[in-house]
Structures are given as C-alpha cells and as structure tokens.
Design an enzyme around this catalytic site. Structure first.
Site, PDB file in Angstrom:
ATOM      1  N   LYS A  30      30.796  72.676  67.380  1.00 43.29           N
ATOM      2  CA  LYS A  30      29.924  72.085  66.356  1.00 43.29           C
ATOM      3  C   LYS A  30      30.517  70.794  65.770  1.00 43.29           C
ATOM      4  O   LYS A  30      29.807  69.794  65.622  1.00 43.29           O
ATOM      5  CB  LYS A  30      29.675  73.104  65.236  1.00 43.29           C
ATOM      6  N   ARG A 105      25.773  76.980  53.313  1.00 42.42           N
ATOM      7  CA  ARG A 105      26.460  78.192  53.761  1.00 42.42           C
ATOM      8  C   ARG A 105      25.864  79.434  53.100  1.00 42.42           C
ATOM      9  O   ARG A 105      26.197  80.550  53.477  1.00 42.42           O
ATOM     10  CB  ARG A 105      27.934  78.145  53.345  1.00 42.42           C
ATOM     11  N   ARG A 143      43.814  78.551  73.919  1.00 45.84           N
ATOM     12  CA  ARG A 143      44.455  77.461  73.175  1.00 45.84           C
ATOM     13  C   ARG A 143      45.952  77.708  73.048  1.00 45.84           C
ATOM     14  O   ARG A 143      46.381  78.830  72.816  1.00 45.84           O
ATOM     15  CB  ARG A 143      43.877  77.401  71.749  1.00 45.84           C
ATOM     16  N   ARG A 176      48.504  80.134  68.196  1.00 44.67           N
ATOM     17  CA  ARG A 176      48.501  80.116  66.726  1.00 44.67           C
ATOM     18  C   ARG A 176      47.919  81.428  66.195  1.00 44.67           C
ATOM     19  O   ARG A 176      47.032  82.007  66.820  1.00 44.67           O
ATOM     20  CB  ARG A 176      47.637  78.965  66.199  1.00 44.67           C
ATOM     21  N   ARG A 187      36.358  86.237  62.440  1.00 48.27           N
ATOM     22  CA  ARG A 187      35.709  84.985  61.995  1.00 48.27           C
ATOM     23  C   ARG A 187      34.289  84.884  62.523  1.00 48.27           C
ATOM     24  O   ARG A 187      33.386  84.430  61.833  1.00 48.27           O
ATOM     25  CB  ARG A 187      36.525  83.769  62.440  1.00 48.27           C
TER      26      ARG A 187
END
Ligand code: ADP
Length: 231
Positions: A30, A105, A143, A176, A187
């Site tokens: 996004k 939101r 990642r 991470r 999330r």
C-alpha cells in the site's frame, strides 16, 4: 467538524478533484502504491502515520501527546488525526486532489472525512488493495535485515549475493521481531477487525469503490491496474 454529522450524498460535481482513499493490509504494498500514485498523478500523498511521526520528530506538543500511544501500537484519538487531516487537506497543494493513506482508521474518522470532502468539493474514491494473507506472510517471512548496517533484503525479490549474508559487510542477516510469523498474523487480524467495517461503510455509501488485485505483478503493473480503474 462533528463526527456525529450524517453524511449526505449529492451527486459529485463533474470533474471534481478526487480524494483517493487507499486501503490495504500491512505487507500489501500500500505504501509503495501511495507513492507511485502521488508521482503519476502529481498529487500529495497524505499519510497520517508519517504526519504523526513528523510531529514526534519535531518535538511539538501534539507529537509529545501521541508518542506513547504510537509506541504502544495504539490508535491516536480520532479528534487528533481528524484535526491534522482537516488542516492538511486545506493546503493549496491539495486543490487538484490527493491520496489518503492510513486514514480513516475508524468509523467516526470515516464520517468526519465524508462530511469534510463534501464540504470541500472532493470526490472520494476508495481503492482496496487485496493480497492473499498466505502471500503476505510468505513475503514478510522472506525479509532479512543486517544487524550491523541495517540494510534490508528479501529472499525472493531482493536476495543477498551470498545466502543469509549482508552484501555490504558480510554480517549474518536476521529476521526482525516485527516480521515473525505470529506477529504478522496478529497484525493482519487487527487490520481486518479495524478495516472491515470501514470497507462496508464506503461500499454502502454509493461512492466509487474498487478492489485491486495486488497478488501478482510489479509495483508499476499494479499501479497501472489502479490507474485504469481511476479512468
Ligand atoms: P502501520 O501501518 O504500521 O500502522 P502507520 O504509519 O499507518 O503504520 O501508522 C502508525 C501509527 O500511527 C499507528 O499505529 C497509530 O498509532 C497512528 N495512526 C496513524 N494513522 C492513524 C489514524 N488514522 N487514526 C489513529 N491513529 C493513527
């Protein structure tokens, strides 16, 4: 501005500048699409997250007020973000339209925004970037970050030259904490809980509402899909 104000829906003015409201889960690309849209349409990219972080960095009172909430991963009060957006969309550079990223939101924010856009003569267009959660989890799981210099890699889209080692200093790459699968799943669930009512709100509003497949293709190929929908 009052969040209890009920939006009304007169026909949008022909040729009214557009307020592009971008939705997409974390890891959907996004942020990348928001930046590409900004460049290709020459309109400002308004990210409430960036605006709040700027306020924190500059140490102004609003920044101090929101810092703890943001660090705890909580939402900043509606009145605070509504006020920031209220001021931002009145700036001269927004006259030709803008891209909203990370706002609204909550339903009260969506209602305030609707009323605001009507008052200022912008036509809201919702773009929902859809990516399968299994794909997002796979993307994020790939990642890697260098613990020494901070360089970021992705095992599929931007792998290091030597497996698991940083190109710049040879340090062993790390995952991470934010990118661990359980954290990513949590999330995504939080995103879904927060966003579903907003998507329903906009879908029911009779305003242009588009879903864009963000699963495959380069960022520019996805941008072209978005631009085709915008006309
Ligand atoms: P993320 O996608 O990681 O949540 P953002 O940059 O969009 O990143 O937002 C970072 C933080 O800023 C959020 O966790 C929240 O604390 C605050 N924030 C941003 N936009 C809003 C908003 N519209 N309403 C309330 N809080 C917001």
């Amino acid at each position: 501005m009052n969040e209890n104000e009920q939006p009304v829906h007169p026909a949008p003015l022909a040729g009214a500048p557009r307020a592009i409201i971008l939705f997409g889960p974390p890891g959907s690309g996004k942020g990348t699409q928001a930046k590409l849209l900004k460049e290709s349409l020459s309109v400002p990219h308004i990210s409430t997250g960036d605006m709040l972080r700027e306020r924190i960095a500059s140490g102004d009172p609003l920044g101090l007020e929101v810092q703890a909430l943001m660090q705890a991963g909580k939402l900043v009060p509606d009145e605070t973000v509504n006020r920031l957006v209220h001021e931002r969309v009145r700036a001269k550079d927004c006259a030709g339209g803008f891209v909203l990223d990370g706002y609204p939101r909550t339903i009260p924010q969506a209602k305030v925004l609707e009323a605001e856009l009507l008052r200022l003569g912008y036509q809201p267009v919702v773009i929902h970037l859809k990516v399968d959660y299994t794909k997002i989890i796979a993307r994020i799981a790939g990642r890697r970050q260098c613990p020494v210099c901070g360089s970021l890699y992705n095992l599929t889209s931007h792998p290091p030259k030597q497996p698991e080692l940083c190109d710049l200093d040879g340090a062993r790459l790390m995952v991470r904490d934010d990118d661990r699968e359980q954290v990513v799943r949590a999330r995504l669930e939080a995103y879904e809980r927060q966003t579903q009512p907003l998507l329903e709100f906009f879908a029911a509003s009779g305003r242009p509402f588009h879903e864009v497949d963000g699963n495959d293709g380069s960022p520019t190929a996805i941008l072209e899909r978005v631009r085709a929908l915008l006309g």
